[in-house]
Scaffold this motif. Structure first.
Motif, short mmCIF file in Angstrom:
data_model
loop_
_atom_site.label_atom_id
_atom_site.label_comp_id
_atom_site.label_asym_id
_atom_site.label_seq_id
_atom_site.Cartn_x
_atom_site.Cartn_y
_atom_site.Cartn_z
N GLY A 1 -50.03 49.83 -102.14
CA GLY A 1 -50.64 49.08 -103.22
C GLY A 1 -52.12 49.35 -103.43
O GLY A 1 -52.71 48.85 -104.40
N THR A 2 -52.74 50.14 -102.55
CA THR A 2 -54.15 50.49 -102.74
C THR A 2 -54.32 51.36 -103.98
O THR A 2 -53.53 52.29 -104.21
CB THR A 2 -54.66 51.27 -101.52
N VAL A 3 -55.31 51.06 -104.79
CA VAL A 3 -55.65 51.96 -105.89
C VAL A 3 -56.50 53.09 -105.33
O VAL A 3 -57.51 52.86 -104.68
CB VAL A 3 -56.39 51.23 -107.01
N VAL A 4 -56.03 54.31 -105.56
CA VAL A 4 -56.69 55.49 -104.99
C VAL A 4 -57.18 56.40 -106.10
O VAL A 4 -56.72 56.35 -107.24
CB VAL A 4 -55.74 56.26 -104.06
N ARG A 5 -58.12 57.24 -105.72
CA ARG A 5 -58.63 58.28 -106.62
C ARG A 5 -58.06 59.61 -106.14
O ARG A 5 -58.31 60.03 -105.01
CB ARG A 5 -60.15 58.31 -106.60
N VAL A 6 -57.29 60.25 -107.00
CA VAL A 6 -56.73 61.58 -106.73
C VAL A 6 -57.65 62.57 -107.44
O VAL A 6 -57.91 62.42 -108.64
CB VAL A 6 -55.29 61.70 -107.24
N HIS A 7 -58.11 63.61 -106.73
CA HIS A 7 -59.14 64.44 -107.34
C HIS A 7 -59.11 65.87 -106.82
O HIS A 7 -58.60 66.17 -105.74
CB HIS A 7 -60.52 63.83 -107.08
N ASN A 8 -59.65 66.76 -107.63
CA ASN A 8 -60.00 68.13 -107.25
C ASN A 8 -61.13 68.59 -108.16
O ASN A 8 -61.76 67.76 -108.84
CB ASN A 8 -58.78 69.07 -107.29
N ASP A 9 -61.40 69.87 -108.19
CA ASP A 9 -62.52 70.36 -109.01
C ASP A 9 -62.26 70.25 -110.51
O ASP A 9 -63.20 70.33 -111.31
CB ASP A 9 -62.83 71.82 -108.66
N ARG A 10 -61.01 70.11 -110.92
CA ARG A 10 -60.70 70.04 -112.35
C ARG A 10 -60.82 68.63 -112.91
O ARG A 10 -61.04 68.46 -114.11
CB ARG A 10 -59.29 70.59 -112.60
N LEU B 1 -50.86 75.22 -99.54
CA LEU B 1 -51.36 74.69 -98.28
C LEU B 1 -51.71 75.77 -97.27
O LEU B 1 -52.38 75.49 -96.27
CB LEU B 1 -50.33 73.72 -97.69
N GLY B 2 -51.27 77.01 -97.51
CA GLY B 2 -51.62 78.11 -96.63
C GLY B 2 -52.86 78.87 -97.06
O GLY B 2 -53.23 79.86 -96.42
N GLY B 3 -53.51 78.42 -98.14
CA GLY B 3 -54.67 79.13 -98.65
C GLY B 3 -55.99 78.50 -98.23
O GLY B 3 -56.04 77.38 -97.69
N ASP B 4 -57.08 79.19 -98.49
CA ASP B 4 -58.41 78.72 -98.09
C ASP B 4 -58.81 77.41 -98.79
O ASP B 4 -59.53 76.59 -98.22
CB ASP B 4 -59.46 79.79 -98.40
N LEU B 5 -58.36 77.22 -100.05
CA LEU B 5 -58.75 76.03 -100.79
C LEU B 5 -58.25 74.75 -100.12
O LEU B 5 -58.80 73.67 -100.33
CB LEU B 5 -58.23 76.11 -102.22
N ALA B 6 -57.21 74.87 -99.28
CA ALA B 6 -56.66 73.70 -98.61
C ALA B 6 -57.66 73.09 -97.62
O ALA B 6 -57.49 71.94 -97.21
CB ALA B 6 -55.36 74.06 -97.90
N ASP B 7 -58.70 73.83 -97.24
CA ASP B 7 -59.73 73.25 -96.38
C ASP B 7 -60.48 72.13 -97.12
O ASP B 7 -60.92 71.15 -96.51
CB ASP B 7 -60.72 74.33 -95.94
N ARG B 8 -60.64 72.31 -98.45
CA ARG B 8 -61.34 71.29 -99.24
C ARG B 8 -60.39 70.27 -99.85
O ARG B 8 -60.73 69.09 -99.98
CB ARG B 8 -62.13 71.97 -100.36
N PHE B 9 -59.23 70.74 -100.25
CA PHE B 9 -58.24 69.86 -100.88
C PHE B 9 -56.92 70.02 -100.12
O PHE B 9 -56.09 70.88 -100.45
CB PHE B 9 -58.09 70.21 -102.37
N LEU C 1 -53.74 71.77 -105.66
CA LEU C 1 -54.20 71.08 -104.46
C LEU C 1 -55.17 69.97 -104.84
O LEU C 1 -55.97 70.12 -105.77
CB LEU C 1 -54.88 72.05 -103.50
N VAL C 2 -55.10 68.85 -104.11
CA VAL C 2 -55.93 67.69 -104.38
C VAL C 2 -56.33 67.03 -103.07
O VAL C 2 -55.87 67.41 -101.99
CB VAL C 2 -55.18 66.65 -105.26
N ASP C 3 -57.16 66.03 -103.17
CA ASP C 3 -57.35 65.09 -102.08
C ASP C 3 -57.26 63.69 -102.67
O ASP C 3 -57.34 63.51 -103.90
CB ASP C 3 -58.69 65.30 -101.37
N VAL C 4 -57.09 62.71 -101.79
CA VAL C 4 -56.90 61.32 -102.20
C VAL C 4 -57.84 60.45 -101.37
O VAL C 4 -57.96 60.65 -100.15
CB VAL C 4 -55.44 60.87 -102.01
#
Length: 769
Positions: free
Chosen positions: A672-681, A615-623, A746-749
């Motif tokens: 209960g929401t179905v979510v999409r967890v994602h990153n570049d992989r 969370l302290g790295g640059d990638l955290a801006d996207r994920f 790192l991911v986003d949801v």
């Protein structure tokens, strides 16, 4: 008429109720104070639609077609064949690969969790079979603790698992300790299991005893629920992957205030002066003080200073859990936790000092070990080649490439035949899309499986095998002082056979059946191993003979008593007389040996390295969310994901993902929401659970949901079911251990938009006859 039979599993002992050969239910034992709910859920899976009932061969492989399009592993139909044909195909392919490419071209893949039994241990059976046939490429270490297994022998010496008998047990903690700091927590859900079996669960009550005795606990973890509520633990949420920085800040505070144990550090350790210079920033100009650590970890300066004071003023224990070392530079928090305990003043004192892996299974901290118990006899492997366990995709993709490992240079072998038995690599390996690409490269993949899980679907030849309920054996858990009978509860489903039966038949075709079986039937082997155990323990153990043991279902082993080799109390009392098995005979705060390796990602003393993803790295801006892919509460790894208890935990058929309410609100996510967890992989679907038990910026998605890609074999495709290894990086901890770094991701949801695809994780592939 109903029969009641003893059942021993990795998650405890139960009573199976059988009526006319049909498994009706599984009940907890009356003498188990904290039975696991996984056991009763096994009934659901016993005869479900995912059972592999007959030998099956992938259509493209059988037809000799290239691995492309619909003939790819993971996307192809299977043809069911007779056992005779299947055994002929496997034996001939083994013979061909050995003759054309050498014995090292055979990879003996197994993770050993298929059964709790002493004889029907899948890993032991496979490795014995392959070794007698000429040898195989093996793997080294485990996905659970690879970084720990490699670094600890350098720091405290001994066998990688010897620390288990050298750290305080729970009863000693209750009697002597006052203050416990648990880095990575003490998640009670993990103590459901014990490799090798378990008579009864004791960790919960032992923890309660500690709290009743007045022991205070601090949980340093991104997850509040990593300690049981009854412990009343103080929770210090920490930015994931920054435990080493937190420990350094505490250590610096001890040092500059003169609170550290100078006497122990001088007499019983080496290299503290060089480490102290690093703490003070003499080389890099950066003091690792509490202010520095607070900026990295998110733990306040005063809280870190308070921990330093309490660790040194009270009889204290520094605990570190396995999860913290499954990350970038995972060796560092393990090493640093030992150094912190050495500085604190309680190292080697009763009930205090240092320990690792508490509550990760109902064994660690419960008993220091158990006496010898016989198991299927190992055979020396004629092939010297091995790979670090988490580097299987590298070996398949890049044969001939050299990698570092613990001071050695390894050349990755060319693997032409993968034989997997007793494990599920499409569960425990990272970046499953990369593994999918790697999995297309060998000539042949042979798998023993009871269910059509992902690994079976990605095989060429699938041989149906009996479960632990469908064969005779006895269980002997890690450090558990009991033997538990495991009589066959029911007949194997369909045409299933035991692993041993399969290997014996293959050995007969390959000319070494006598050497493999030693002329014993399976029932004779079980009796032999029990009597061998009884003879080795001697008359003083007073174990009953086999028939009496089988009738009564259990026997108690004699307790082991210390001191054990490498005991820290003995070291404290006289380091000259009781040296550790390290080069210096002391705790190596600075390791000349590791330093000599010249690794840029693992120095000669504990060091803060910035993770590749945090969370302290640059990638955290996207994920901006850190993914914690920890162990599940509803199953063991991926075992019995199709069991009733695991199925009941799903949300709209998907694995639950826990998210902090503040992170959920900003994304329009509700319970209960179905979510999409994602990153570049990759990406996966999961069902949202809102809870402030996880700190903001963190999501928790347990491992073990059977991977269910929409387009199998297509890299990056959506996983319908919620396997976090769709998202994790296949990146080693460091050049020292080459261990997995699953918890550096790192991911986003986001809310899933559109129709929900049907979950097909438990649906067999297309089968033809």
């Amino acid at each position: 008429m109903e029969r009641r039979l003893s059942v021993a599993t990795h998650w405890g002992s139960f009573v199976a109720v059988v009526d006319s050969g049909r498994l009706v239910r599984i009940e907890p034992r009356d003498d188990d104070p904290a039975p696991s709910p996984i056991g009763p859920g096994m009934v659901t899976a016993a005869d479900d639609g995912a059972r592999v009932l007959r030998p099956a061969v992938r259509k493209g492989w059988l037809d000799g077609l290239p691995r492309a399009n619909d003939t790819a592993r993971g996307a192809d139909a299977f043809v069911e064949v007779s056992w005779d044909d299947a055994l002929t195909l496997v034996s001939e392919e083994l013979r061909r690969v050995r003759e054309q490419h050498g014995d090292s071209a055979v990879f003996g893949g197994s993770y050993g969790w298929a059964s709790a039994g002493a004889f029907h241990n899948a890993q032991g059976q496979l490795h014995r079979f392959l070794a007698l046939g000429g040898g195989y490429t093996d793997s080294r270490n485990t996905y659970s603790t690879a970084a720990l297994e490699v670094v600890l022998p350098h720091v405290i010496g001994g066998h990688p698992w010897s620390y288990q008998s050298r750290m305080p047990m729970w009863d000693e903690i209750a009697e002597h300790c006052e203050f416990v700091v648990a880095f990575g927590g003490l998640a009670l859900k993990n103590s459901q299991i014990n490799p090798g079996g378990l008579a009864r669960h004791r960790t919960r009550d032992l923890q309660r005893r500690c709290r009743a005795a007045g022991v205070r606990f601090v949980n340093v973890s991104p997850i509040r629920a990593d300690t049981a509520g009854f412990l009343d633990a103080e929770w210090l949420p920490v930015v994931p992957n920054t435990d080493t920085a937190a420990m350094l800040g505490i250590a610096h505070t001890m040092l500059v205030n003169g609170w550290h144990d100078e006497d122990f550090l001088r007499r019983c350790c080496v290299g503290f002066d060089r480490f102290a210079a690093y703490l003070l920033g003499e080389a890099d100009g950066v003091p690792k003080d509490a202010d520095w650590a607070a900026r990295i970890t998110g733990i306040g300066r005063d809280a870190l200073t308070g921990l330093a004071r309490r660790l040194t003023e009270r009889r204290s224990l520094v605990m570190v859990n396995y999860a913290v070392q499954r990350a970038d530079h995972g060796e560092q928090p393990i090493w640093m936790s030992v150094v912190l305990a050495a500085m604190a003043g309680s190292m080697g004192r009763p009930g205090c000092g240092w320990g690792a892996g508490y509550a990760t299974m109902d064994a660690t901290g419960v008993a220091p070990g158990r006496p010898f118990v016989a198991s299927v006899p190992a055979v020396p492997n004629p092939v010297a080649d091995f790979i670090p366990v988490a580097r299987i995709a590298d070996a398949l993709l890049h044969p001939g490439r050299t990698i570092d490992y613990d001071g050695r240079r390894l050349t990755l072998p060319e693997l032409r035949l993968v034989y997997w038995c007793g494990g599920n690599p499409f569960h425990h390996h990272q970046d499953l899309h990369r593994l999918t690409r790697a999995w297309q490269t060998p000539d042949t993949v042979v798998v023993h499986e009871a269910w059509w899980n992902t690994t079976a679907k990605f095989a060429d030849i699938v041989l149906p095998v009996a479960t632990g309920l469908e064969r005779d054996d006895f269980a002997a858990g890690f450090s558990d002082p009991h033997l538990v009978a495991m009589p066959k509860v029911r007949e194997p489903a369909g045409e299933s056979r035991t692993d041993h039966h399969v290997f014996a038949a293959l050995a007969a075709r390959l000319g070494y059946e006598r050497e493999f079986t030693q002329g014993r039937s399976e029932s004779a082997w079980v009796r032999h191993l029990y009597e061998e155990t009884r003879a080795a323990l001697g008359d003083g153990a007073a174990l009953p003979d086999f028939d009496e043991f089988w009738r009564t279902s259990a026997a108690e082993l004699p307790a082991l008593t210390g001191p054990f080799p490498g005991d820290f109390g003995a070291l404290r009392s006289d380091p000259g007389r009781f040296p550790l098995p390290t080069p210096s005979g002391r705790i190596e705060i600075f390791s000349e040996e590791i330093d000599s390796f010249g690794y840029d990602d693992c120095a000669g003393h504990p060091t803060w390295f910035e993770p590749a993803e945090w969370l302290g790295g640059d990638l955290a801006d996207r994920f901006p969310l850190h993914l914690i892919s920890n162990q599940p509460a509803s199953r063991l790894h991926s075992q019995y994901d199709n069991g009733g208890h695991s199925l009941a935990s799903k949300i709209h058929g998907r694995e639950p993902v826990t998210i902090n309410p503040s992170d959920a609100a900003s994304r329009g996510i509700e319970n209960g929401t179905v979510v999409r967890v994602h990153n570049d992989r990759g990406s996966c679907l999961a069902g949202a659970v809102l809870s402030d038990d996880v700190m903001p910026g963190v999501v928790q998605l347990s491992t073990g949901a059977w991977w269910d890609p929409v387009r199998p074999g297509t890299s990056g495709t959506l996983d319908r079911h919620g396997n976090p290894n769709s998202l994790t990086a296949d990146r080693p901890c460091s050049r020292l251990s080459q261990g997995p770094s699953a918890l550096s991701a790192l991911v986003d949801v986001e809310v899933h938009d559109g129709p929900l695809p049907e979950v097909r994780a438990f649906t067999p592939p297309r089968l033809e006859r």
